[in-house]
Write an enzyme that holds these catalytic residues in place. Structure first.
Site, PDB file in Angstrom:
ATOM      1  N   HIS A   1      -0.285   7.588   5.813  1.00  0.00           N
ATOM      2  CA  HIS A   1       1.001   7.234   5.219  1.00  0.00           C
ATOM      3  C   HIS A   1       1.958   8.412   5.383  1.00  0.00           C
ATOM      4  CE1 HIS A   1      -0.140   3.450   3.069  1.00  0.00           C
ATOM      5  NE2 HIS A   1      -1.346   3.959   3.279  1.00  0.00           N
TER       6      HIS A   1
ATOM      7  N   ALA B   1      -6.569   5.721  10.875  1.00  0.00           N
ATOM      8  CA  ALA B   1      -5.322   5.023  10.562  1.00  0.00           C
ATOM      9  C   ALA B   1      -5.553   3.517  10.591  1.00  0.00           C
ATOM     10  CB  ALA B   1      -4.238   5.426  11.558  1.00  0.00           C
ATOM     11  N   GLY B   2      -6.164   3.000   9.552  1.00  0.00           N
ATOM     12  CA  GLY B   2      -6.508   1.592   9.541  1.00  0.00           C
ATOM     13  C   GLY B   2      -7.690   1.326  10.441  1.00  0.00           C
TER      14      GLY B   2
ATOM     15  N   ASP C   1      -8.456  -3.959   6.656  1.00  0.00           N
ATOM     16  CA  ASP C   1      -7.484  -2.864   6.794  1.00  0.00           C
ATOM     17  C   ASP C   1      -7.025  -2.776   8.249  1.00  0.00           C
ATOM     18  OD1 ASP C   1      -5.833  -0.823   5.896  1.00  0.00           O
ATOM     19  OD2 ASP C   1      -7.350   0.734   6.085  1.00  0.00           O
TER      20      ASP C   1
ATOM     21  N   GLY D   1      -9.589   7.653   1.086  1.00  0.00           N
ATOM     22  CA  GLY D   1      -8.387   7.906   0.308  1.00  0.00           C
ATOM     23  C   GLY D   1      -8.689   8.196  -1.147  1.00  0.00           C
TER      24      GLY D   1
ATOM     25  N   GLU E   1       0.874  -1.183   0.000  1.00  0.00           N
ATOM     26  CA  GLU E   1       0.000   0.000   0.000  1.00  0.00           C
ATOM     27  C   GLU E   1       0.908   1.228   0.000  1.00  0.00           C
ATOM     28  OE1 GLU E   1      -4.067   1.727   2.056  1.00  0.00           O
ATOM     29  OE2 GLU E   1      -2.830   0.327   3.179  1.00  0.00           O
TER      30      GLU E   1
ATOM     31  N   ASP F   1     -16.814  -1.347   8.930  1.00  0.00           N
ATOM     32  CA  ASP F   1     -16.690  -1.332  10.387  1.00  0.00           C
ATOM     33  C   ASP F   1     -17.641  -0.344  11.045  1.00  0.00           C
ATOM     34  OD1 ASP F   1     -15.489   1.030   9.603  1.00  0.00           O
ATOM     35  OD2 ASP F   1     -13.634   0.727  10.739  1.00  0.00           O
ATOM     36  N   GLY F   2     -18.485   0.317  10.235  1.00  0.00           N
ATOM     37  CA  GLY F   2     -19.401   1.301  10.779  1.00  0.00           C
ATOM     38  C   GLY F   2     -18.769   2.645  11.043  1.00  0.00           C
TER      39      GLY F   2
END
Length: 384
Positions: A143, A310-311, A275, A222, A131, A250-251
């Site tokens: 990132h 962040a993920g 992720d 992104g 990624e 994930d909501g």
């Protein structure tokens, strides 16, 4: 015997609603012998050495995009890779890629070598997902901006040298200088090219798909949204039957209504991903994602500097539940965690479906879609 060892004993019979390939069969069963599915049917089941009952019997999950879990990242070396895989396997993920965040080229090459070493001895690790580092600064998310670069020939050769024969996927921004050429070159090498962390508009997205890109990295995140005058790449992905669209259900990353919109707009082409980063399965607190500091609060990781997500701390069983709660039919949600991602990687002839002769990667869910049991290559996975 190690209490956490995966065990197999003779034949195993799984009973419940068998869900595979977007279809469901009630009062069904799956017979496992050794590491293979021996038979699948409905009605009176055959005898077996042990039986496991559940509400749903599904193929093992396949995760295209996962950075770690259980306190470690896939960037952290071979032992960490194995630990994170074991964590996600207990939640039903029986095959996956190891996703690596943007780093210096030498670091990414070394980390890829560690992934390759684990994959060589454990085929449950399908390959590597890079990624970055060829992503757009405007859409960099979590990132490190100092490590981003355009996809010039030297950079691509360095990354390809580290990957070797390993199954590889890369997320890149096609609008960068050299971006379209990189899509063409890498897809010609057999890599899965994913469009993501990109400021591209719909026309550039369509061009990237024509050049060989076949995946969209974490839809809506992104990238530009569905703006009425200057939309991002998603409408082009909706229109292109060759393209698989990832979503983090994930909501938090994507509103449930927009999750359902993806499934409506691209039926049979949405892949649930996690992720997940190192904090998956761990308490809230301070963590790192690559070189960046992250704070996890109420299970949501955000950069300490700037607050970008962040993920995630997601597991694929939870993603299935979120998708179903969003209105996605259960067989479709299961398909998005199994056959669809396997097809995106070209391994759907082996994984992602329930059929006689297939590897016995299976997940048993209870009536609340919580994991009741996982079989990996026919062996029962300990629930941690």
């Amino acid at each position: 015997m190690d209490a956490h060892a995966e065990t197999a004993a003779g034949t195993t019979l799984l009973r419940g609603r068998v869900v595979s390939d977007g279809l469901a069969a009630d009062s069904a069963w799956v017979l496992v012998e050794g590491d293979r599915i021996a038979d699948v049917g409905t009605g009176r089941p055959p005898a077996a050495d042990r039986a496991i009952d559940g509400a749903v019997v599904a193929p093992g999950f396949v995760d295209l995009h996962c950075h770690g879990g259980a306190g470690v990242a896939f960037d952290d070396g071979e032992e960490a890779i194995e630990r994170a895989m074991a964590f996600h396997r207990a939640h039903g993920t029986t095959r996956q890629l190891a996703s690596l965040v943007t780093g210096a080229l030498d670091d990414m090459t070394a980390r890829t070598a560690a992934v390759a070493a684990v994959a060589a001895r454990d085929d449950r690790l399908l390959g590597v997902h890079l990624e970055g580092p060829c992503i757009a600064e405007a859409r960099k998310g979590a990132h490190d901006v100092t490590l981003l670069r355009d996809p010039d020939a030297a950079s691509l050769d360095a990354l390809a040298g580290g990957v070797g024969d390993l199954l590889a996927m890369i997320t890149l921004a096609p609008e960068l200088d050299g971006g379209m050429a990189a899509v063409t070159a890498l897809s010609a090498r057999g890599w899965r090219v994913a469009v993501g962390h990109t400021d591209a508009v719909v026309e550039q997205g369509a061009a990237a798909f024509d050049a060989g890109a076949t995946i969209v990295t974490h839809a809506f995140n992104g990238m530009r949204g569905l703006d009425h005058r200057s939309p991002g790449v998603l409408p082009a992905a909706f229109d292109d039957e060759r393209v698989t669209i990832e979503v983090i259900a994930d909501g938090v990353h994507v509103h449930p209504r927009m999750v359902r919109l993806l499934f409506d707009a691209a039926p049979g082409r949405v892949a649930l991903i996690t992720d997940a980063m190192a904090a998956a399965g761990q308490p809230d607190g301070e963590w790192m994602l690559g070189s960046l500091a992250v704070t996890v609060t109420d299970g949501v990781p955000r950069l300490r500097d700037g607050g970008a997500i962040a993920g995630s701390t997601l597991t694929l069983d939870h993603a299935v539940r979120v998708a179903v709660d969003a209105g996605v039919p259960l067989p479709v949600a299961i398909d998005a965690a199994t056959r669809v991602p396997a097809r995106a990687l070209g391994v759907d002839d082996r994984f992602g479906s329930i059929a006689s002769g297939r590897v016995a990667d299976l997940v048993v869910l209870d009536e609340h879609l919580q994991v009741a049991a996982v079989l990996s290559r026919g062996a029962l996975v300990p629930q941690r």
